[in-house]
Design a protein around this motif. Structure first.
Motif, PDB file in Angstrom:
ATOM      1  N   ALA A 154       0.818  -1.209   0.000  1.00 47.22           N
ATOM      2  CA  ALA A 154       0.000   0.000   0.000  1.00 47.22           C
ATOM      3  C   ALA A 154       0.851   1.258   0.000  1.00 47.22           C
ATOM      4  O   ALA A 154       0.545   2.237  -0.703  1.00 47.22           O
ATOM      5  CB  ALA A 154      -0.923  -0.010   1.221  1.00 47.22           C
ATOM      6  N   LEU A 155       1.930   1.257   0.777  1.00 41.69           N
ATOM      7  CA  LEU A 155       2.792   2.432   0.847  1.00 41.69           C
ATOM      8  C   LEU A 155       3.433   2.715  -0.511  1.00 41.69           C
ATOM      9  O   LEU A 155       3.453   3.857  -0.968  1.00 41.69           O
ATOM     10  CB  LEU A 155       3.851   2.204   1.923  1.00 41.69           C
ATOM     11  N   ILE A 156       3.940   1.680  -1.149  1.00 42.58           N
ATOM     12  CA  ILE A 156       4.545   1.852  -2.476  1.00 42.58           C
ATOM     13  C   ILE A 156       3.479   2.293  -3.483  1.00 42.58           C
ATOM     14  O   ILE A 156       3.743   3.154  -4.340  1.00 42.58           O
ATOM     15  CB  ILE A 156       5.218   0.543  -2.933  1.00 42.58           C
ATOM     16  N   ALA A 157       2.267   1.745  -3.377  1.00 45.19           N
ATOM     17  CA  ALA A 157       1.185   2.158  -4.270  1.00 45.19           C
ATOM     18  C   ALA A 157       0.912   3.646  -4.125  1.00 45.19           C
ATOM     19  O   ALA A 157       0.707   4.360  -5.111  1.00 45.19           O
ATOM     20  CB  ALA A 157      -0.077   1.356  -3.974  1.00 45.19           C
ATOM     21  N   GLY A 158       0.910   4.130  -2.884  1.00 44.29           N
ATOM     22  CA  GLY A 158       0.696   5.556  -2.663  1.00 44.29           C
ATOM     23  C   GLY A 158       1.784   6.404  -3.275  1.00 44.29           C
ATOM     24  O   GLY A 158       1.517   7.456  -3.868  1.00 44.29           O
ATOM     25  N   LEU A 159       3.024   5.962  -3.153  1.00 36.54           N
ATOM     26  CA  LEU A 159       4.142   6.696  -3.755  1.00 36.54           C
ATOM     27  C   LEU A 159       4.025   6.739  -5.277  1.00 36.54           C
ATOM     28  O   LEU A 159       4.505   7.686  -5.916  1.00 36.54           O
ATOM     29  CB  LEU A 159       5.469   6.062  -3.352  1.00 36.54           C
ATOM     30  N   LEU A 160       3.386   5.730  -5.853  1.00 40.68           N
ATOM     31  CA  LEU A 160       3.159   5.703  -7.299  1.00 40.68           C
ATOM     32  C   LEU A 160       1.976   6.570  -7.712  1.00 40.68           C
ATOM     33  O   LEU A 160       1.736   6.766  -8.904  1.00 40.68           O
ATOM     34  CB  LEU A 160       2.929   4.266  -7.767  1.00 40.68           C
ATOM     35  N   GLY A 161       1.212   7.056  -6.727  1.00 39.33           N
ATOM     36  CA  GLY A 161       0.064   7.897  -7.034  1.00 39.33           C
ATOM     37  C   GLY A 161      -1.250   7.153  -7.124  1.00 39.33           C
ATOM     38  O   GLY A 161      -2.261   7.732  -7.534  1.00 39.33           O
ATOM     39  N   PHE A 162      -1.290   5.880  -6.714  1.00 45.68           N
ATOM     40  CA  PHE A 162      -2.534   5.117  -6.759  1.00 45.68           C
ATOM     41  C   PHE A 162      -3.479   5.600  -5.654  1.00 45.68           C
ATOM     42  O   PHE A 162      -3.049   5.988  -4.574  1.00 45.68           O
ATOM     43  CB  PHE A 162      -2.268   3.622  -6.567  1.00 45.68           C
ATOM     44  N   ALA A 163      -4.777   5.530  -5.921  1.00 45.82           N
ATOM     45  CA  ALA A 163      -5.789   5.870  -4.931  1.00 45.82           C
ATOM     46  C   ALA A 163      -6.043   4.683  -4.006  1.00 45.82           C
ATOM     47  O   ALA A 163      -5.631   3.547  -4.288  1.00 45.82           O
ATOM     48  CB  ALA A 163      -7.083   6.276  -5.632  1.00 45.82           C
ATOM     49  N   VAL A 164      -6.761   4.931  -2.910  1.00 43.90           N
ATOM     50  CA  VAL A 164      -6.970   3.873  -1.915  1.00 43.90           C
ATOM     51  C   VAL A 164      -7.853   2.739  -2.438  1.00 43.90           C
ATOM     52  O   VAL A 164      -7.843   1.634  -1.872  1.00 43.90           O
ATOM     53  CB  VAL A 164      -7.582   4.441  -0.609  1.00 43.90           C
ATOM     54  N   ASP A 165      -8.616   2.979  -3.509  1.00 36.28           N
ATOM     55  CA  ASP A 165      -9.475   1.930  -4.070  1.00 36.28           C
ATOM     56  C   ASP A 165      -8.948   1.395  -5.395  1.00 36.28           C
ATOM     57  O   ASP A 165      -9.672   0.733  -6.146  1.00 36.28           O
ATOM     58  CB  ASP A 165     -10.899   2.458  -4.250  1.00 36.28           C
ATOM     59  N   ASP A 166      -7.667   1.634  -5.685  1.00 38.88           N
ATOM     60  CA  ASP A 166      -7.081   1.196  -6.953  1.00 38.88           C
ATOM     61  C   ASP A 166      -6.786  -0.303  -6.903  1.00 38.88           C
ATOM     62  O   ASP A 166      -6.066  -0.766  -6.007  1.00 38.88           O
ATOM     63  CB  ASP A 166      -5.778   1.977  -7.218  1.00 38.88           C
ATOM     64  N   PRO A 167      -7.310  -1.091  -7.829  1.00 40.00           N
ATOM     65  CA  PRO A 167      -7.070  -2.540  -7.805  1.00 40.00           C
ATOM     66  C   PRO A 167      -5.606  -2.922  -8.052  1.00 40.00           C
ATOM     67  O   PRO A 167      -5.224  -4.075  -7.817  1.00 40.00           O
ATOM     68  CB  PRO A 167      -7.975  -3.071  -8.924  1.00 40.00           C
ATOM     69  N   ARG A 168      -4.781  -1.970  -8.491  1.00 39.19           N
ATOM     70  CA  ARG A 168      -3.369  -2.269  -8.744  1.00 39.19           C
ATOM     71  C   ARG A 168      -2.523  -2.291  -7.471  1.00 39.19           C
ATOM     72  O   ARG A 168      -1.333  -2.626  -7.528  1.00 39.19           O
ATOM     73  CB  ARG A 168      -2.784  -1.241  -9.713  1.00 39.19           C
ATOM     74  N   ILE A 169      -3.120  -1.955  -6.321  1.00 38.63           N
ATOM     75  CA  ILE A 169      -2.343  -1.906  -5.077  1.00 38.63           C
ATOM     76  C   ILE A 169      -1.641  -3.226  -4.809  1.00 38.63           C
ATOM     77  O   ILE A 169      -0.471  -3.255  -4.413  1.00 38.63           O
ATOM     78  CB  ILE A 169      -3.255  -1.520  -3.899  1.00 38.63           C
ATOM     79  N   ALA A 170      -2.324  -4.337  -5.013  1.00 41.32           N
ATOM     80  CA  ALA A 170      -1.737  -5.652  -4.725  1.00 41.32           C
ATOM     81  C   ALA A 170      -0.553  -5.971  -5.616  1.00 41.32           C
ATOM     82  O   ALA A 170       0.260  -6.843  -5.278  1.00 41.32           O
ATOM     83  CB  ALA A 170      -2.802  -6.733  -4.870  1.00 41.32           C
ATOM     84  N   GLN A 171      -0.400  -5.281  -6.744  1.00 41.47           N
ATOM     85  CA  GLN A 171       0.733  -5.495  -7.654  1.00 41.47           C
ATOM     86  C   GLN A 171       1.652  -4.266  -7.695  1.00 41.47           C
ATOM     87  O   GLN A 171       2.371  -4.049  -8.673  1.00 41.47           O
ATOM     88  CB  GLN A 171       0.237  -5.803  -9.073  1.00 41.47           C
ATOM     89  N   SER A 172       1.654  -3.470  -6.627  1.00 42.87           N
ATOM     90  CA  SER A 172       2.404  -2.210  -6.667  1.00 42.87           C
ATOM     91  C   SER A 172       3.900  -2.416  -6.823  1.00 42.87           C
ATOM     92  O   SER A 172       4.580  -1.589  -7.445  1.00 42.87           O
ATOM     93  CB  SER A 172       2.122  -1.385  -5.406  1.00 42.87           C
TER      94      SER A 172
END
Length: 225
Positions: free
Chosen positions: A60-78
């Protein structure tokens, strides 16, 4: 209290504090850097360290650094997305002392060489609080228009900033002042009720004694000058 406080955020789970909060911390840290992240050193503390991996806090932390939102399905593959975008990262544990158990410290370098260090905490229900920027204590959520001014600790800087906001009919909701020492490095954090125009932010950067200006708009955009 509103419905969001009761129900919580629309998010990718499993945890609002360990997952959604971590995404928001990554998001706001990247916004404070002011440019895409090239390298991130991430130091998890307390509950983030002991139970975070099971909750996907690292992803989740890396997803946030990439600019993903909290409901982005790509979080699990960040992690995969980070590799594809050329963003390097290192994950480790640390003891940040007497801070919130869901805390993390990030040392970030941007693609153009800008650097910043940020400590933040996920305080529950997807809400977060930034507690330190570049070694200076702060306290803000990033949910409202927020102006962060790094300046020399000298007379006139605070008056220049507040007068500019007053002339533009921008109301200050909260204001914090911090300094490393008398005559040293100081930071002003102003949470406002209205958005601050680009021209006002650029004007601040030209003032004597102003070292850096970062602006976080409520819309999610950011400027670092």
């Amino acid at each position: 209290m509103n419905s969001f406080d009761i129900i919580g955020p629309v998010m990718v789970g499993p945890s609002s504090s360990h997952t959604a909060g971590a995404v928001k911390i990554g998001n706001i840290a990247a916004r404070l850097l002011g440019e895409p992240v090239k390298n991130a050193k991430v130091f998890f503390h307390g509950s983030f360290l002991s139970t975070g991996k099971g909750h996907g806090t690292d992803l989740a932390l890396i997803a946030g650094l990439l600019g993903f939102a909290v409901d982005d399905p790509r979080i699990a593959q960040s992690f995969r997305w980070a590799r594809e975008r050329g963003m390097e990262y290192q994950l480790a544990g640390t003891d940040l002392g007497d801070v919130h158990p869901n805390s993390v410290k990030l040392a970030l370098t941007g693609i153009q060489g800008r650097e910043t260090t940020i400590t933040a905490a996920s305080i529950g229900g997807g809400a977060i609080r930034v507690t330190e920027i570049d070694g200076m204590p702060v306290s803000f959520s990033g949910d409202s228009p927020t102006l962060i001014v790094h300046n020399l600790d000298q007379p006139g800087c605070m008056t220049d900033v507040t007068s500019m906001l007053g002339h533009r009919a921008i109301n200050i909701a909260t204001m914090q002042l911090h300094r490393s020492e008398r005559g040293g490095h100081a930071v002003m954090v102003l949470e406002c009720d209205q958005e601050i125009p680009d021209s006002a932010i650029r004007w601040l950067t030209r003032l004597e004694g102003i070292l850096k200006v970062v602006y976080l708009s409520a819309s999610g955009e950011a400027q670092a000058l």
